[in-house]
Structures are given as structure tokens and as C-alpha cells.
Design an enzyme around this catalytic site. Structure first.
Site, PDB file in Angstrom:
ATOM      1  N   LYS A 116       2.782  -0.103   8.679  1.00  0.00           N
ATOM      2  CA  LYS A 116       2.330   1.197   8.206  1.00  0.00           C
ATOM      3  C   LYS A 116       2.594   2.315   9.216  1.00  0.00           C
ATOM      4  O   LYS A 116       2.872   3.456   8.828  1.00  0.00           O
ATOM      5  CB  LYS A 116       0.845   1.128   7.859  1.00  0.00           C
ATOM      6  CG  LYS A 116       0.500   0.098   6.784  1.00  0.00           C
ATOM      7  CD  LYS A 116       1.211   0.383   5.479  1.00  0.00           C
ATOM      8  CE  LYS A 116       1.065  -0.746   4.487  1.00  0.00           C
ATOM      9  NZ  LYS A 116      -0.307  -1.038   4.109  1.00  0.00           N
ATOM     10  N   GLU A 200      -6.163   8.280  10.261  1.00  0.00           N
ATOM     11  CA  GLU A 200      -5.638   9.301   9.368  1.00  0.00           C
ATOM     12  C   GLU A 200      -6.770  10.225   8.950  1.00  0.00           C
ATOM     13  O   GLU A 200      -7.940   9.828   8.925  1.00  0.00           O
ATOM     14  CB  GLU A 200      -5.049   8.681   8.094  1.00  0.00           C
ATOM     15  CG  GLU A 200      -3.658   8.129   8.232  1.00  0.00           C
ATOM     16  CD  GLU A 200      -3.099   7.659   6.904  1.00  0.00           C
ATOM     17  OE1 GLU A 200      -1.918   7.293   6.900  1.00  0.00           O
ATOM     18  OE2 GLU A 200      -3.825   7.646   5.894  1.00  0.00           O
ATOM     19  N   LYS A 201      -6.418  11.440   8.581  1.00  0.00           N
ATOM     20  CA  LYS A 201      -7.393  12.360   8.011  1.00  0.00           C
ATOM     21  C   LYS A 201      -7.889  11.786   6.699  1.00  0.00           C
ATOM     22  O   LYS A 201      -7.110  11.306   5.877  1.00  0.00           O
ATOM     23  CB  LYS A 201      -6.733  13.722   7.761  1.00  0.00           C
ATOM     24  CG  LYS A 201      -7.621  14.733   7.062  1.00  0.00           C
ATOM     25  CD  LYS A 201      -8.809  15.145   7.909  1.00  0.00           C
ATOM     26  CE  LYS A 201      -9.662  16.189   7.195  1.00  0.00           C
ATOM     27  NZ  LYS A 201     -10.910  16.468   7.945  1.00  0.00           N
ATOM     28  N   HIS A 235     -10.129   0.442  -3.407  1.00  0.00           N
ATOM     29  CA  HIS A 235      -8.714   0.699  -3.136  1.00  0.00           C
ATOM     30  C   HIS A 235      -7.772  -0.151  -3.984  1.00  0.00           C
ATOM     31  O   HIS A 235      -6.573  -0.211  -3.710  1.00  0.00           O
ATOM     32  CB  HIS A 235      -8.398   0.494  -1.640  1.00  0.00           C
ATOM     33  CG  HIS A 235      -9.287   1.288  -0.731  1.00  0.00           C
ATOM     34  ND1 HIS A 235      -9.178   2.660  -0.584  1.00  0.00           N
ATOM     35  CD2 HIS A 235     -10.317   0.900   0.076  1.00  0.00           C
ATOM     36  CE1 HIS A 235     -10.096   3.075   0.269  1.00  0.00           C
ATOM     37  NE2 HIS A 235     -10.802   2.043   0.687  1.00  0.00           N
ATOM     38  N   GLU A 275       4.142   5.998  -2.125  1.00  0.00           N
ATOM     39  CA  GLU A 275       2.791   6.360  -2.548  1.00  0.00           C
ATOM     40  C   GLU A 275       2.244   7.524  -1.715  1.00  0.00           C
ATOM     41  O   GLU A 275       2.429   7.575  -0.499  1.00  0.00           O
ATOM     42  CB  GLU A 275       1.870   5.143  -2.445  1.00  0.00           C
ATOM     43  CG  GLU A 275       2.423   3.938  -3.207  1.00  0.00           C
ATOM     44  CD  GLU A 275       1.356   2.915  -3.551  1.00  0.00           C
ATOM     45  OE1 GLU A 275       0.217   3.053  -3.079  1.00  0.00           O
ATOM     46  OE2 GLU A 275       1.686   1.986  -4.308  1.00  0.00           O
ATOM     47  N   ASN A 289       5.878   0.636  -1.076  1.00  0.00           N
ATOM     48  CA  ASN A 289       5.929  -0.756  -1.515  1.00  0.00           C
ATOM     49  C   ASN A 289       7.368  -1.100  -1.875  1.00  0.00           C
ATOM     50  O   ASN A 289       7.969  -0.469  -2.750  1.00  0.00           O
ATOM     51  CB  ASN A 289       5.012  -0.984  -2.714  1.00  0.00           C
ATOM     52  CG  ASN A 289       3.553  -0.926  -2.306  1.00  0.00           C
ATOM     53  OD1 ASN A 289       3.145  -1.539  -1.335  1.00  0.00           O
ATOM     54  ND2 ASN A 289       2.761  -0.159  -3.032  1.00  0.00           N
ATOM     55  N   ARG A 291       8.985  -3.407  -3.555  1.00  0.00           N
ATOM     56  CA  ARG A 291       9.001  -4.452  -4.579  1.00  0.00           C
ATOM     57  C   ARG A 291       8.738  -3.819  -5.931  1.00  0.00           C
ATOM     58  O   ARG A 291       8.466  -2.620  -6.017  1.00  0.00           O
ATOM     59  CB  ARG A 291       7.911  -5.492  -4.296  1.00  0.00           C
ATOM     60  CG  ARG A 291       6.532  -4.861  -4.128  1.00  0.00           C
ATOM     61  CD  ARG A 291       5.403  -5.844  -4.091  1.00  0.00           C
ATOM     62  NE  ARG A 291       4.159  -5.269  -3.623  1.00  0.00           N
ATOM     63  CZ  ARG A 291       3.342  -4.511  -4.333  1.00  0.00           C
ATOM     64  NH1 ARG A 291       3.657  -4.195  -5.587  1.00  0.00           N
ATOM     65  NH2 ARG A 291       2.220  -4.036  -3.834  1.00  0.00           N
ATOM     66  N   VAL A 294       2.983  -3.674 -10.007  1.00  0.00           N
ATOM     67  CA  VAL A 294       2.216  -4.158 -11.159  1.00  0.00           C
ATOM     68  C   VAL A 294       2.314  -3.149 -12.305  1.00  0.00           C
ATOM     69  O   VAL A 294       2.467  -3.515 -13.471  1.00  0.00           O
ATOM     70  CB  VAL A 294       0.737  -4.385 -10.783  1.00  0.00           C
ATOM     71  CG1 VAL A 294      -0.073  -4.831 -11.996  1.00  0.00           C
ATOM     72  CG2 VAL A 294       0.610  -5.411  -9.659  1.00  0.00           C
ATOM     73  N   ARG A 337      -5.382  -2.602 -16.462  1.00  0.00           N
ATOM     74  CA  ARG A 337      -5.311  -3.972 -15.946  1.00  0.00           C
ATOM     75  C   ARG A 337      -6.543  -4.736 -16.423  1.00  0.00           C
ATOM     76  O   ARG A 337      -7.647  -4.536 -15.903  1.00  0.00           O
ATOM     77  CB  ARG A 337      -5.254  -3.987 -14.427  1.00  0.00           C
ATOM     78  CG  ARG A 337      -4.072  -3.253 -13.824  1.00  0.00           C
ATOM     79  CD  ARG A 337      -3.986  -3.543 -12.345  1.00  0.00           C
ATOM     80  NE  ARG A 337      -3.046  -2.672 -11.664  1.00  0.00           N
ATOM     81  CZ  ARG A 337      -2.658  -2.834 -10.397  1.00  0.00           C
ATOM     82  NH1 ARG A 337      -3.173  -3.833  -9.679  1.00  0.00           N
ATOM     83  NH2 ARG A 337      -1.799  -1.997  -9.843  1.00  0.00           N
TER      84      ARG A 337
END
Length: 452
Positions: A116, A200-201, A235, A275, A289, A291, A294, A337
């Protein structure tokens, strides 16, 4: 094009890949644990190989068993789906060492975006806007308090190798910081074997917006619009839709081209999702990501492009399906989902499905590998299936989704269907007025419906 693809996954994504292979005329190999011997993708594949007992580490994460399955069946490529080994750079390298094609990005890009901190540095270098935060991991000698004060409280402590919300803690004030650092680091060490964290903020009411990209690995890349994945619990995404209710065409084109340009510079291969958090008109990169996602059916429904087929084609050296100017966003799509979980506590509910009736009609799609009599095993994720609905407008899509949810029957296990039946009737959802914390507040207030 490939002659035979081994699908190194299970459940609905394995079935999704199998269907794409069949439409391309490619032979398929299903692998499965002993718990998945009766799975739908196993029944429909041209060949199947049992690769171990139920625990994922002994089956779906068992690289020697997967290599043996490729050798036994003569497969020349492996599709990893999502989860398991889909973002494992070493797995991609091992396949290459055995003259097998990995249907996914280059190993160097998987490794880069899997870290990350390095991903954030790379995004910044490529002109992608990032969340204000530490330049790297917070080490023992760093003054975390000084860094946090510079960013401004509240701050988010995040695992460098994390994902799925693990190793992530909020420090609302200076007094919270040390506990957040130690807790996040310990969680990250337990979950990923790496306790590195960064700051991170913390944005108070952002949306989660992601851009779908597709690259040919030779400097060509396009974006296929965005998905709004702001309805989340711990998350984890619950409801995804596209296009976002809050973006206009100009904002969409600007951030989309920024992402596509970056992927051209990287010479990125395959599908990927960049993202962002979005607040007050600004985008902030959070991760990429490498890949299939979903929620990829949302993009397929509004663009008419089969992402899995195109993923396979570019992996085999093919060209992009079209130019950027040929991409047209058509209507609106929403994905729910549906999990085998209690709709309030989200406690998993494995077991036998006694009755199963998927909804139908124009604009309704079900991506699921379950059937009446199927036993949902306790060893893996609890996804029953994804209900995806498309309409000419968001209003039409919501009404169609309401109807489809009321039609859907899954008996024998608890599911999250009652939650979605409540959400689709909520004024804030109907108005598109929600953010990444909205669902948590809704659940905490006891507004989630428990009746079916």
C-alpha cells in the site's frame, strides 16, 4: 488463444470464469477441495481435479497441488479469480517458471500495488491524487505524533500489506494514537505476517468510488467508468452501483482518463480497479486491486463489455475491445451481495439450501453457484450469490431491484436478503445520499429489518 484454462478458485467466480471460457471455446479444468466436490463449476467443467482437504491452505492456496493439476490435465493457463492467489506475485512467477500463463497482471505490478505504501507513491508519481498521509511506513524511530499533527486529526492507521479492513484503526484525537498504532500493527502482523503501518487523513463522510480499467500490457489502456461502493460494513462492500449518483460526466471523464493514462505509462496488463475516497469534489487514491473485482458485473451491465472474456483475451496477447471514445455508459446497475449470514449480526449461517428460487425478468442477473440442495460449507466466505439489476435510469433500477429482492427465495440458511429489502426502501438510499459510514450508523441505530 489458450487451449485449456485451469480455474484456481471456487464458488460463483469459478463458475463465472468457466462460462467465459465456454463462450471463447476454451477447455476448462476445475479444481476443488473435498468440501466442494459437488460444486456447480466442478459439475460443468470439462475436467476436474481434487487438490486437497477443506482448509484453503491445503487446497486453493496449495501451489504444488495446482501445478500438479496443470501438468495432469495439460492446462496452459491459470485464471485465479478473486481472493486466494489472485494477487500473489510469487504465484504468477512460479507459473511462468513452469511455462504456464497467469491470467492477470505482470508479477511486478501485482507486487507493487500489493504494497500500500509503494502503491501510494506510484500513484502520486503517475499523477493520481492521493490522500494526505505519511510518506512511508511508521517505524520505531519516527515521530508518529508529529506526522499525525501535520496531517491533522482524525487520522487513519492502515496496514501496509492490508486489505478487507484488517489492520485499520481510527485515531480521533492525540490520546488515541498510540493505541491505534499498536492495535493496527498487531492485527496486521497476525493477518498478513507484516506489522508495517502508515498514516492517512481520516475523511469524515467520503464516498468510495472505484474506476475500472483494462490494459493490453503494451501501453494501451481504457477505463470503463466508475462504481460507487460506499455502502460498507467493517470496510467490506455490501452494495455497489454504477454510475455513481454523485458524479457528473465531466468528473467521470477526468478521473477515468487520469487512471487510464497512468495504466498506459505502467504498461499494465489485464483488468484492474483503482479505488478512491471522494469528498467535497476531490478524489483521493486509496489502493489498486490487480484482479477481477467481485462487483465487476455492475460495469458489464452498463457498458455491455464482458470483463472476464476481455481479461482472457488480453492475457493471450489480444487487443483491447475498443477505443476509449467507443465506451458508452448505458443506464444504471446495482449489485447486492447476498450472503449466508444473519442480516443483523452478520453471523455466518452455513448449511443446506432447502429451497432456492432466483428472480428473473428483463434486466435481472444472478451470479451464483448455489442450487436447491447445495450445502454451503463453513470453510470459506459466505456468499450465496450476487443479484445485479439494470435499468434505463437509477429510479427504474431501484424499482426493479425491489421487485427482484421480493422474488428471491433462499430457505434453509439465514441470508442478508432482509437487509437489502430494507435498504432499497430507505429514503437516503433512494436519494443516493449516503457515504462509507452510513450503513454502520444504520445498523447501529437498529434500523436494519429482520423480517423476510
Amino acid at each position: 488463444m489458450f487451449d485449456k484454462i485451469l480455474i484456481a478458485n471456487r464458488g460463483e467466480i469459478a463458475l463465472r470464469v468457466l462460462r467465459a471460457c465456454k463462450e471463447l471455446g476454451i477447455a476448462t479444468v476445475a479444481v476443488h477441495s473435498t468440501a466442494d466436490a459437488n460444486a456447480m463449476h466442478v459439475r460443468l467443467a470439462d475436467e476436474s481435479v481434487c487438490i486437497g482437504p477443506p482448509p484453503a491452505k491445503d487446497s486453493y492456496l496449495n501451489v504444488p497441488a495446482l501445478l500438479a493439476a496443470c501438468e495432469i490435465t495439460g492446462a496452459d493457463a491459470v485464471h485465479p479469480g478473486y481472493g486466494f492467489l489472485s494477487e500473489n506475485a510469487r504465484f504468477a512467477e512460479i507459473l511462468a517458471d513452469h511455462n504456464l500463463h497467469f491470467i492477470g497482471p505482470k508479477a511486478e505490478h501485482i507486487r507493487l500495488m500489493g504494497d500500500k505504501i509503494e502503491a501510494k507513491k506510484t500513484a502520486k508519481r503517475l499523477g493520481i491524487p492521493v490522500v494526505p498521509g505519511s510518506d512511508g511506513g511508521i517505524g520505531p524511530g519516527d515521530d508518529a505524533m508529529a506526522i499525525a499533527k501535520k496531517i491533522g486529526f482524525p487520522v487513519l492507521v492502515k496496514a501496509a500489506a492490508g486489505g478487507g479492513g484488517r489492520g485499520m484503526k481510527v485515531a480521533q484525537t492525540e490520546a488515541d494514537l498510540q493505541l491505534a498504532l499498536s492495535t493496527a500493527s498487531n492485527e496486521a502482523k497476525a493477518a498478513f505476517g507484516d506489522g508495517s503501518v502508515y498514516l492517512e487523513k481520516y475523511l469524515t463522510k467520503p464516498r468510495h468510488i472505484e474506476i475500472q480499467i483494462l490494459g493490453d500490457g503494451r501501453g494501451g489502456a481504457i477505463h470503463l467508468g466508475e462504481r460507487d461502493c460506499s455502502l460498507q460494513r467493517r470496510h467490506q462492500k455490501v452494495w455497489e452501483e454504477g454510475p455513481s449518483p454523485i458524479l457528473n460526466a465531466a468528473a467521470r471523464a477526468k478521473i477515468g482518463e487520469t487512471c487510464a493514462k497512468a495504466m498506459r505509462e505502467m504498461q499494465y496488463l489485464g483488468v484492474g480497479t483503482i479505488e478512491f475516497l471522494y469528498e467535497d469534489g476531490e478524489f483521493y487514491f486509496i489502493e489498486m486491486n490487480t484482479r477481477i473485482q467481485v462487483e465487476h458485473p455492475v460495469t458489464e451491465m452498463i457498458t455491455g463489455i464482458d470483463l472476464v472474456i476481455e481479461q482472457i483475451r488480453v492475457a493471450a496477447g489480444g487487443d483491447l475491445p475498443c477505443a476509449q471514445e467507443d465506451i458508452v455508459i448505458n443506464g444504471h446497475a446495482i449489485e447486492c451481495r447476498v450472503n449466508a449470514e444473519n442480516p443483523v449480526s452478520f453471523r455466518p449461517s452455513p448449511g443446506k439450501i432447502l429451497q432456492y428460487h432466483p428472480p428473473g425478468g428483463l434486466g435481472v442477473r444472478i451470479d451464483s453457484a448455489v442450487y436447491q440442495g447445495y450445502v454451503i460449507p463453513p470453510y470459506y466466505d459466505s456468499l450465496v450469490g450476487k443479484l445485479i439489476v439494470h435499468g434505463k435510469t437509477r429510479g427504474e433500477c431501484l424499482m426493479r431491484l425491489r421487485r427482484a429482492l421480493d422474488e428471491m427465495v433462499v430457505d434453509g440458511v439465514e441470508t442478508t436478503l432482509p437487509l437489502f429489502r430494507g435498504l432499497v426502501r430507505e429514503p437516503s438510499i433512494i436519494d443516493g445520499d449516503y457515504h462509507i459510514h452510513w450503513l454502520e450508523h444504520y445498523l447501529a441505530a437498529g434500523d436494519a429489518k429482520t423480517s423476510s
